[in-house]
Scaffold this motif. Structure first.
Motif, PDB file in Angstrom:
ATOM      1  N   GLU A 250       7.914  -9.099 -16.530  1.00 61.60           N
ATOM      2  CA  GLU A 250       7.851  -9.088 -15.072  1.00 61.60           C
ATOM      3  C   GLU A 250       8.952  -8.231 -14.469  1.00 61.60           C
ATOM      4  N   SER A 251      10.089  -8.171 -15.125  1.00 64.63           N
ATOM      5  CA  SER A 251      11.225  -7.411 -14.592  1.00 64.63           C
ATOM      6  C   SER A 251      11.077  -5.908 -14.786  1.00 64.63           C
ATOM      7  N   ASP A 252      10.167  -5.475 -15.658  1.00 65.06           N
ATOM      8  CA  ASP A 252       9.944  -4.045 -15.883  1.00 65.06           C
ATOM      9  C   ASP A 252       9.114  -3.462 -14.738  1.00 65.06           C
ATOM     10  N   LEU A 253       9.268  -2.182 -14.515  1.00 62.19           N
ATOM     11  CA  LEU A 253       8.495  -1.524 -13.458  1.00 62.19           C
ATOM     12  C   LEU A 253       7.872  -0.246 -13.996  1.00 62.19           C
ATOM     13  N   MET A 254       6.543  -0.207 -13.939  1.00 62.13           N
ATOM     14  CA  MET A 254       5.806   1.003 -14.327  1.00 62.13           C
ATOM     15  C   MET A 254       5.369   1.726 -13.069  1.00 62.13           C
ATOM     16  N   ALA A 255       5.573   3.041 -13.039  1.00 64.61           N
ATOM     17  CA  ALA A 255       5.252   3.822 -11.846  1.00 64.61           C
ATOM     18  C   ALA A 255       4.578   5.123 -12.230  1.00 64.61           C
ATOM     19  N   ARG A 256       3.630   5.521 -11.412  1.00 62.65           N
ATOM     20  CA  ARG A 256       2.993   6.827 -11.593  1.00 62.65           C
ATOM     21  C   ARG A 256       3.830   7.854 -10.849  1.00 62.65           C
ATOM     22  N   THR A 257       4.350   8.837 -11.568  1.00 61.12           N
ATOM     23  CA  THR A 257       5.249   9.831 -10.977  1.00 61.12           C
ATOM     24  C   THR A 257       4.600  11.198 -10.798  1.00 61.12           C
ATOM     25  N   GLY A 258       3.409  11.381 -11.373  1.00 63.35           N
ATOM     26  CA  GLY A 258       2.708  12.645 -11.250  1.00 63.35           C
ATOM     27  C   GLY A 258       1.250  12.436 -11.628  1.00 63.35           C
ATOM     28  N   GLY A 259       0.523  13.517 -11.849  1.00 58.75           N
ATOM     29  CA  GLY A 259      -0.893  13.407 -12.172  1.00 58.75           C
ATOM     30  C   GLY A 259      -1.160  12.510 -13.362  1.00 58.75           C
ATOM     31  N   GLU A 260      -0.642  12.888 -14.548  1.00 60.95           N
ATOM     32  CA  GLU A 260      -0.801  12.071 -15.752  1.00 60.95           C
ATOM     33  C   GLU A 260       0.553  11.618 -16.276  1.00 60.95           C
ATOM     34  N   GLU A 261       1.541  11.604 -15.406  1.00 56.80           N
ATOM     35  CA  GLU A 261       2.911  11.260 -15.796  1.00 56.80           C
ATOM     36  C   GLU A 261       3.302   9.897 -15.211  1.00 56.80           C
ATOM     37  N   PHE A 262       3.925   9.094 -16.058  1.00 58.75           N
ATOM     38  CA  PHE A 262       4.367   7.765 -15.657  1.00 58.75           C
ATOM     39  C   PHE A 262       5.790   7.527 -16.141  1.00 58.75           C
TER      40      PHE A 262
ATOM     41  N   LEU B 123       9.566   3.478  -7.318  1.00 66.07           N
ATOM     42  CA  LEU B 123      10.380   3.620  -8.528  1.00 66.07           C
ATOM     43  C   LEU B 123      11.809   3.995  -8.170  1.00 66.07           C
ATOM     44  N   PHE B 124      11.971   5.007  -7.312  1.00 64.08           N
ATOM     45  CA  PHE B 124      13.314   5.478  -6.980  1.00 64.08           C
ATOM     46  C   PHE B 124      14.103   4.400  -6.241  1.00 64.08           C
ATOM     47  N   ALA B 125      13.457   3.683  -5.334  1.00 66.31           N
ATOM     48  CA  ALA B 125      14.153   2.629  -4.595  1.00 66.31           C
ATOM     49  C   ALA B 125      14.648   1.549  -5.550  1.00 66.31           C
ATOM     50  N   ARG B 126      13.776   1.118  -6.454  1.00 64.81           N
ATOM     51  CA  ARG B 126      14.151   0.064  -7.402  1.00 64.81           C
ATOM     52  C   ARG B 126      15.176   0.588  -8.408  1.00 64.81           C
ATOM     53  N   ALA B 127      14.996   1.823  -8.845  1.00 62.87           N
ATOM     54  CA  ALA B 127      15.877   2.372  -9.879  1.00 62.87           C
ATOM     55  C   ALA B 127      17.323   2.450  -9.416  1.00 62.87           C
ATOM     56  N   HIS B 128      17.548   2.877  -8.181  1.00 59.03           N
ATOM     57  CA  HIS B 128      18.923   2.980  -7.689  1.00 59.03           C
ATOM     58  C   HIS B 128      19.565   1.596  -7.615  1.00 59.03           C
ATOM     59  N   GLN B 129      18.793   0.579  -7.278  1.00 55.08           N
ATOM     60  CA  GLN B 129      19.320  -0.792  -7.270  1.00 55.08           C
ATOM     61  C   GLN B 129      19.687  -1.234  -8.684  1.00 55.08           C
ATOM     62  N   GLU B 130      18.802  -0.941  -9.644  1.00 53.68           N
ATOM     63  CA  GLU B 130      19.039  -1.368 -11.016  1.00 53.68           C
ATOM     64  C   GLU B 130      20.216  -0.621 -11.639  1.00 53.68           C
TER      65      GLU B 130
ATOM     66  N   VAL C  91       0.835  -1.201   0.000  1.00 53.25           N
ATOM     67  CA  VAL C  91       0.000   0.000   0.000  1.00 53.25           C
ATOM     68  C   VAL C  91       0.872   1.254   0.000  1.00 53.25           C
ATOM     69  N   ALA C  92       1.932   1.246   0.775  1.00 56.14           N
ATOM     70  CA  ALA C  92       2.813   2.414   0.882  1.00 56.14           C
ATOM     71  C   ALA C  92       3.568   2.694  -0.402  1.00 56.14           C
ATOM     72  N   HIS C  93       3.703   1.693  -1.275  1.00 52.35           N
ATOM     73  CA  HIS C  93       4.495   1.865  -2.489  1.00 52.35           C
ATOM     74  C   HIS C  93       3.665   1.699  -3.764  1.00 52.35           C
ATOM     75  N   THR C  94       2.346   1.828  -3.630  1.00 52.56           N
ATOM     76  CA  THR C  94       1.457   1.630  -4.772  1.00 52.56           C
ATOM     77  C   THR C  94       0.540   2.826  -4.951  1.00 52.56           C
ATOM     78  N   ASP C  95       0.373   3.227  -6.203  1.00 53.45           N
ATOM     79  CA  ASP C  95      -0.571   4.293  -6.525  1.00 53.45           C
ATOM     80  C   ASP C  95      -1.990   3.744  -6.395  1.00 53.45           C
ATOM     81  N   PRO C  96      -2.830   4.341  -5.551  1.00 50.99           N
ATOM     82  CA  PRO C  96      -4.153   3.756  -5.291  1.00 50.99           C
ATOM     83  C   PRO C  96      -5.101   3.792  -6.479  1.00 50.99           C
ATOM     84  N   LEU C  97      -4.918   4.735  -7.403  1.00 52.40           N
ATOM     85  CA  LEU C  97      -5.845   4.838  -8.530  1.00 52.40           C
ATOM     86  C   LEU C  97      -5.577   3.769  -9.586  1.00 52.40           C
ATOM     87  N   THR C  98      -4.328   3.623  -9.960  1.00 52.11           N
ATOM     88  CA  THR C  98      -3.994   2.738 -11.079  1.00 52.11           C
ATOM     89  C   THR C  98      -3.456   1.378 -10.642  1.00 52.11           C
TER      90      THR C  98
END
Length: 321
Positions: A231-243, A174-181, A159-166
């Motif tokens: 499965e290895s890809d990660l899609m994240a909502r970063t703003g209102g209509e921005e992903f 995204l940032f946590a995973r991105a720095h690891q990748e 819940v803490a790391h998921t966008d509730p709408l989408t």
């Protein structure tokens, strides 16, 4: 005098035996399962586990050793804790994950099926039993099934790391995973790409058809995009209509190919309940990690590419080269 000493020793032994019996009786009544291990890792006694929905009877383990029953790494760790508790005289605690199927000496019918293959989490509490009647020193291991707690913790992390709408990841995830990748890509010299996505004319859609239409558009577009991701890809909502979409093991050409497929699939998305005539599109900026580059640098270049895509007419992809 000797009679007095003998009487005292007899009384002491009787008291210790009574104390041990009381302890074992108490443990038998508890829902959690307990084990008496000796310092060689022998299962001396299995007690309790009355809650059959949480535990499988471990009586078949008695007389066998930890390394006969458990996977070697876990058996090693358990034996170390038993010996530490015996030597130090202090309580030891540990959390560990174990499937019934992993316990080799349990009955076959308990180790098969959904129950046998489901991961269970336990908290082990280990303390010495100095008065226990056995040829070697022993410790008591109380195994408390904490699977419900772990499941709840996992739920709240999601819940803490998921966008509730989408239902997509949020910016923090995204940032946590991105720095690891990024670190992994540099270490192994593997490619890593990032797509920045903006839904075209989203404000116009909201203004003309209402926020419910906008929300539905976000959900439908992200679901369509997710359907062609790995499965290895990660899609994240970063703003209102921005992903953003993080693409491990993906070079410049691979990112462009996926971007074109995303453009095509979004063009097929419809909003029949709100605006059947509307044709939805997205703009994409694509960037591939450079040698020694940070995620901030990669994201900045993807943002710049997205700006170019929007400036050149939208409904297109622009890459960093």
């Amino acid at each position: 005098m000797d009679d007095i000493q003998d009487s005292t020793q007899t009384s002491t032994l009787a008291a210790l035996e009574a104390e041990k019996d009381q302890l074992l009786t108490l443990l038998k009544a508890l829902p959690d399962i307990s084990f008496v291990f000796d310092e060689e890792g022998l299962y001396v006694k299995v007690i309790g586990g009355a809650n059959e929905t949480m535990y499988v009877s471990g009586q078949s383990l008695v007389g066998h050793y930890l390394h006969d029953a458990l996977p070697a790494p876990l058996a090693d760790h358990c034996l170390e804790l038993v010996r530490t508790a015996i030597e130090s005289g202090e309580l030891q605690t540990v959390e560990y994950c174990l499937r019934t199927a992993d316990v080799a000496l349990l009955p076959d019918d308990a180790r098969t099926g959904a129950r046998g293959t489901t991961e269970q989490w336990f908290e082990g509490r280990v303390l010495p039993l100095p008065t226990y009647d056995h040829s070697n020193r022993v410790a008591l291991w109380v195994a408390v099934n904490i699977t419900p707690r772990k499941q709840l913790e996992h739920y709240w992390r999601e819940v803490a790391h998921t966008d509730p709408l989408t239902g997509q990841a949020n910016r923090q995830r995204l940032f946590a995973r991105a720095h690891q990748e990024v670190e992994r890509a540099h270490r192994h010299q593997h490619p890593l790409s990032l797509l920045e996505i903006d839904f075209d004319y989203f404000k116009r859609l909201n203004d003309q058809y209402g926020h419910a239409a906008g929300d539905e558009a976000l959900r439908r577009i992200t679901q369509a995009c997710e359907g062609i991701l790995r499965e290895s890809d990660l899609m994240a909502r970063t703003g209102g209509e921005e992903f953003a979409i993080l693409l491990p093991e993906t070079d410049h050409d691979g990112a462009l190919d996926l971007s074109r497929r995303l453009l095509d699939i979004v063009r097929e998305v419809r909003l029949p309940d709100f605006a059947p005539e509307i044709r939805l599109t997205i703009s994409i900026g694509s960037a591939t990690l450079l040698t020694g580059e940070s995620f901030d640098g990669l994201m900045r270049r993807a943002d710049e590419a997205l700006y170019e895509a929007k400036a050149n007419g939208r409904d297109r992809v622009h890459s960093d080269r």
